[in-house]
Motif scaffolding. Structure first.
Motif, mmCIF file in Angstrom:
data_model
loop_
_atom_site.group_PDB
_atom_site.id
_atom_site.type_symbol
_atom_site.label_atom_id
_atom_site.label_comp_id
_atom_site.label_asym_id
_atom_site.label_seq_id
_atom_site.Cartn_x
_atom_site.Cartn_y
_atom_site.Cartn_z
ATOM 1 N N GLU A 184 -3.392 4.922 1.648
ATOM 2 C CA GLU A 184 -4.148 4.214 0.789
ATOM 3 C C GLU A 184 -4.841 3.162 1.620
ATOM 4 O O GLU A 184 -4.494 2.133 2.262
ATOM 5 C CB GLU A 184 -3.389 3.637 -0.266
ATOM 6 C CG GLU A 184 -4.153 2.556 -1.185
ATOM 7 C CD GLU A 184 -3.333 1.735 -1.887
ATOM 8 O OE1 GLU A 184 -2.131 2.166 -2.193
ATOM 9 O OE2 GLU A 184 -4.095 0.951 -3.077
ATOM 10 N N SER A 185 -6.062 3.347 1.757
ATOM 11 C CA SER A 185 -6.899 2.455 2.883
ATOM 12 C C SER A 185 -7.256 0.909 2.216
ATOM 13 O O SER A 185 -7.317 0.969 0.989
ATOM 14 C CB SER A 185 -8.158 2.972 3.264
ATOM 15 O OG SER A 185 -8.022 4.378 3.719
ATOM 16 N N SER A 186 -7.306 0.034 3.008
ATOM 17 C CA SER A 186 -7.592 -1.288 2.320
ATOM 18 C C SER A 186 -8.060 -2.290 3.442
ATOM 19 O O SER A 186 -8.217 -1.925 4.631
ATOM 20 C CB SER A 186 -6.197 -1.891 1.677
ATOM 21 O OG SER A 186 -6.518 -3.164 1.080
ATOM 22 N N LEU A 243 0.783 -1.247 -0.220
ATOM 23 C CA LEU A 243 0.121 0.141 -0.068
ATOM 24 C C LEU A 243 0.851 1.110 -0.038
ATOM 25 O O LEU A 243 1.788 1.289 0.513
ATOM 26 C CB LEU A 243 -0.687 -0.129 1.318
ATOM 27 C CG LEU A 243 -1.829 -1.123 1.402
ATOM 28 C CD1 LEU A 243 -2.647 -1.268 2.738
ATOM 29 C CD2 LEU A 243 -3.056 -1.246 0.399
ATOM 30 N N GLN A 244 0.318 2.268 -0.567
ATOM 31 C CA GLN A 244 1.085 3.531 -0.588
ATOM 32 C C GLN A 244 0.456 4.251 0.862
ATOM 33 O O GLN A 244 -0.753 4.105 1.357
ATOM 34 C CB GLN A 244 0.504 4.403 -1.623
ATOM 35 C CG GLN A 244 1.059 4.066 -2.943
ATOM 36 C CD GLN A 244 2.591 4.673 -3.184
ATOM 37 O OE1 GLN A 244 2.932 5.545 -2.595
ATOM 38 N NE2 GLN A 244 3.360 4.058 -3.953
ATOM 39 N N GLU A 245 1.347 4.951 1.409
ATOM 40 C CA GLU A 245 0.782 5.798 2.803
ATOM 41 C C GLU A 245 -0.490 6.445 2.260
ATOM 42 O O GLU A 245 -0.620 7.171 1.363
ATOM 43 C CB GLU A 245 1.866 6.707 3.124
ATOM 44 C CG GLU A 245 1.545 7.275 4.274
ATOM 45 C CD GLU A 245 2.683 8.095 4.967
ATOM 46 O OE1 GLU A 245 3.697 8.248 4.307
ATOM 47 O OE2 GLU A 245 2.588 8.714 6.147
ATOM 48 N N ALA A 274 -5.986 4.786 6.097
ATOM 49 C CA ALA A 274 -4.937 5.728 5.764
ATOM 50 C C ALA A 274 -3.581 5.440 6.518
ATOM 51 O O ALA A 274 -3.100 5.713 7.529
ATOM 52 C CB ALA A 274 -5.403 7.287 6.506
#
Lengths: 109, 114
Positions: free
Chosen positions: A17-19, A13-15, A77
């Protein structure tokens, strides 16, 4: 036979980027669905226990939910310090846990 | 939350020897549990250590290979006997507080058998 399956195996994930991480389970007589965080070379760090469908628990950027067949760990986030392996486990007898294989999460700045 | 301390934190051992791992909890608990985490794998339960009675072992684990002691309500040991390279793993103890199913873990013992 009791089974715990986690997906995906790995997540990058990018900082910010929720998942979500998934944990599906089959167990007779669920005695809690547990989430842990494990950093390399360390023991699992307890995060949450969920006991009944519809239950939700939150801790900082993490939120765990439970249905009758699966649990989700939502990371909102994320920051680089959230990088770790996240383990879920089902309690099938007092104190006994069956673990899934884990999801390795890497959060890049 | 319970504080669980394990000793040693890591060791390198010769095949054919034995290693005893200690687990100390800062409060009394009824049951303690020993897990193994093989390289790249998740945790597998080895046995339950009950104070005042013999340990109970999960399928695939036997007392001769993994003898366990539980002399009081805050301490347990796991011995890995007659070690082979396949025993190289992280060994972890868990101590759920009485009346509470939150299961805390020690930091683990990283064992390498050469």
């Amino acid at each position: 036979e009791d089974q715990v399956t986690q997906s995906p195996e790995a997540l990058r994930l990018q900082e910010g980027e929720s998942s979500s991480l998934n944990c599906s389970y089959t167990v007779s007589g669920l005695r809690g669905l547990f989430w842990y965080r494990q950093d390399p070379g360390k023991g699992p760090e307890f995060l949450f226990t969920l006991y009944s469908a519809g239950e939700e628990k939150e801790k900082e950027r993490l939120k765990a939910t439970l249905t009758k067949k699966e649990s989700f760990l939502h990371i909102t986030a994320p920051k680089p310090e959230d990088s770790a392996t996240y383990l879920c486990a089902v309690g099938y007898s007092w104190g006994k846990l069956q673990f899934g294989a884990g999801t390795q999460v890497v959060v890049t700045p | 939350s319970a504080v669980i301390s394990q000793k040693p934190s890591r060791d390198i051992c010769q095949r054919g020897t034995s290693l005893t791992i200690q687990c100390q909890v800062d409060s009394q608990v009824t049951m303690m549990f020993w897990y193994r985490q093989q390289p790249g794998q998740s945790l597998t339960l080895i046995a339950t250590a009950n104070q005042g009675s013999e340990a109970t072992y999960e399928s695939g684990f036997v007392i001769d290979k993994f003898p366990i002691s539980r002399p009081n309500l805050t301490f347990s040991t796991l011995t890995v006997s007659n070690m082979s390279p396949e025993d190289s793993s992280i060994y972890l103890c868990s101590a759920p507080p009485d009346g509470n199913t939150e299961a805390f873990f020690g930091q683990g013992t990283r064992l390498t058998v050469v």
